[in-house]
Write an enzyme that holds these catalytic residues in place. Structure first.
Site, mmCIF file in Angstrom:
data_model
loop_
_atom_site.group_PDB
_atom_site.id
_atom_site.type_symbol
_atom_site.label_atom_id
_atom_site.label_comp_id
_atom_site.label_asym_id
_atom_site.label_seq_id
_atom_site.Cartn_x
_atom_site.Cartn_y
_atom_site.Cartn_z
ATOM 1 N N GLU A 149 -3.297 -7.108 -9.716
ATOM 2 C CA GLU A 149 -3.392 -6.456 -11.021
ATOM 3 C C GLU A 149 -3.609 -7.484 -12.122
ATOM 4 O OE1 GLU A 149 -0.140 -3.890 -11.989
ATOM 5 O OE2 GLU A 149 0.143 -3.288 -9.911
ATOM 6 N N GLU A 194 5.474 -4.995 -6.658
ATOM 7 C CA GLU A 194 6.343 -5.678 -7.631
ATOM 8 C C GLU A 194 7.813 -5.512 -7.270
ATOM 9 O OE1 GLU A 194 5.086 -4.084 -11.410
ATOM 10 O OE2 GLU A 194 3.578 -5.628 -11.639
#
Ligand code: BG6
Length: 483
Positions: free
Chosen positions: A381, A197
């Site tokens: 995710e 991320e």
């Protein structure tokens, strides 16, 4: 069947949230080792002694004030110290993963296990061998692991030595770490991601508003990533290296054209800025607007531009949990989310932590990403953080989690049928672990329950939840059987 043969199914965990053993195996401390847990409404805190020797704390992603030193206090409980103790349970956990039929799993490496004190301190063989054992076993069990190099856990040593990511020395440190991993695990690991991320630095800028520093840090991380992609391809042309971005999915709150524009700008600013640089190999045209608005001046050399061009990522990994709305109108209700705030969407329900659940948004977002980048996607995710209870029958009946994954996999399937190229889906935290945002063990995402609470009470015993059996069936049928 919608999902192609060989589609990867599994779960994703991370070193700092799962391993524990914070001071074992030659590992050096990382910032999160000094963090305590928050709650449904509160983020966690990081503790230190200030320059006058007084106890103080700061929020996540904070920078230590001058003269301060991180400190462990005996009266506080640090959930990451043991986490779910994957470090000592890895074999049992991998066997459980295999029982569910996993064909992949994702974890991050703890940089602090491989190079606890940077390149000058040398490689820590014990750390390298720990991961070799894990990866070898995973392969024996039929998994093709996809591994993340960095997930917010550089050794504190770097902060003390270089000040942090705004120092370009971090680029060389990272590339050395990456090269060691690509070489050591050559043949074992063929798919890597560099920074987890990477866009959260701007999606969630908690750096005391210092945007100049934030954009410099991000630039250095993207250069480190591109250099690692180049190095990986030289070490083994079979290796694929992905970018990994936090999914930012939002809608204009109203049809007011100002809202539509604000929402598109939000997508450019928080997601595409990194995605474009890492997958197209150059900063997008709208970057100048972003820098201007943030009063940022970046000195990007010709050499850096060339590195970005040559080190384009091979695929796009992403996380997706929720969506929210963007508006230019005042007085709308704010709502939280994964590394972001937004406006409440009246059409969606939210989790106990206020994250709005939106499977249709997932499909929308898959199309947005694939239309823009035309590279294979990988869902790293996706999951629901919830309070689970062990029932009188000793089982965990987590139907809400099954509902969440069923709805998302259904939409994923539709997106695949409509042409989106994606090679795998890993649920977040298939094994209960420590929440990144709140530091809680009790914000559970797992299909495997871990007997441990936020205060350190528990045995670490593993139990299969109802979702364990549901996911097993889903994987056996390659995503066809979702009931
Ligand atoms: C992602 C992170 O942003 O969200 C994970 O990559 C994190 O590390 C996950 O755990 C869920 O967030 P949280 O705060 O519920 O743990």
């Amino acid at each position: 069947m919608a999902f192609p043969k060989g589609f990867l199914w599994g779960t994703s965990i991370s070193a700092e949230q799962a391993e524990g053993a914070w001071d074992e195996g030659g590992k050096s401390p990382v910032q999160i080792d000094y963090a305590t847990a928050g709650s449904t409404t509160e983020h966690r805190k990081i503790w230190y002694l200030n320059a006058d020797g007084e106890r103080e704390s700061m929020g996540l992603w904070g920078h230590l004030p001058a003269g301060a030193k991180y400190q462990i206090f005996d009266d506080l409980h640090y959930t990451n110290h043991d986490a779910c103790d994957f470090y000592h349970h890895w074999e049992e956990d991998l066997n459980l993963f295999a029982e569910m039929g996993f064909t992949t799993f994702n974890t991050s490496l703890a940089w602090s296990r491989i190079y606890p004190y940077g390149v000058q301190g040398g490689v820590n063989k014990e750390g390298v061998e720990f991961y070799r054992k894990v990866f070898t076993k995973a392969r024996e069990l039929g998994m093709d692991p996809v591994i993340t190099l960095y997930k917010y856990d550089e050794p504190v040593y770097f902060e003390e030595t270089y000040g942090g990511w705004e120092n370009r020395a971090m680029i060389d440190e990272f590339v050395a770490f990456a090269k060691t991993c690509f070489t050591e695990y050559k043949g074992l690991i063929n798919k890597w991601m560099t920074f987890n991320e990477i866009n959260i630095l701007i999606a969630f800028p908690g750096k005391g508003g210092d945007m100049q520093r934030t954009y410099e840090e991000l630039h250095n991380q993207m250069i480190a990533s591109a250099k690692s992609v180049i190095a990986a391809h030289e070490i083994d042309p079979e290796i694929k290296v992905g970018a990994m971005l936090c999914g930012i999915c939002s809608y204009p709150l109203t049809p007011d054209p100002e809202d539509v524009m604000a929402n598109y700008k939000h997508f450019q600013d928080k997601f595409c800025y990194c995605g474009d640089a890492m997958l197209r190999g150059e900063y997008p045209s709208y970057s100048t607007r972003i820098w201007k608005e943030n009063n940022v001046c970046l000195n990007i050399s010709e050499e850096d531009k060339q590195i970005l061009r040559e080190g384009k990522s091979d695929f796009l990994g992403f996380s997706y949990y929720m969506s929210n709305c963007i508006t230019t109108h005042a007085n709308e209700e704010q709502i939280g989310g994964n590394m972001q705030m937004g406006i409440k969407n009246p059409y969606l329900k939210a989790s106990d932590w206020g994250w709005q659940i939106d499977p249709v948004g997932y499909k929308y977002f898959l199309h947005l990403m694939y239309d823009r980048y035309q590279v294979p996607l990988f869902d790293v995710e996706n999951g629901l953080g919830a309070f689970d209870t062990v029932d009188e029958d000793g089982c965990i009946h987590d139907t809400y989690r099954i509902d969440y994954h069923r709805a998302h996999i259904q939409k994923l399937k539709e997106a695949v049928e409509e042409g989106v190229d994606i090679f795998g889906y890993t649920t977040w935290g298939g094994l209960d672990l420590v929440s990144a945002g709140t530091g809680q063990m009790e914000k559970r995402y797992g299909m495997i329950y871990v007997d441990m609470d936020d205060k350190g009470n528990g045995t670490f015993e593993r139990k299969r939840k109802d979702s364990f059996f549901w996911y097993k069936k889903c994987i056996e049928s390659n995503g066809d059987e979702l009931d």
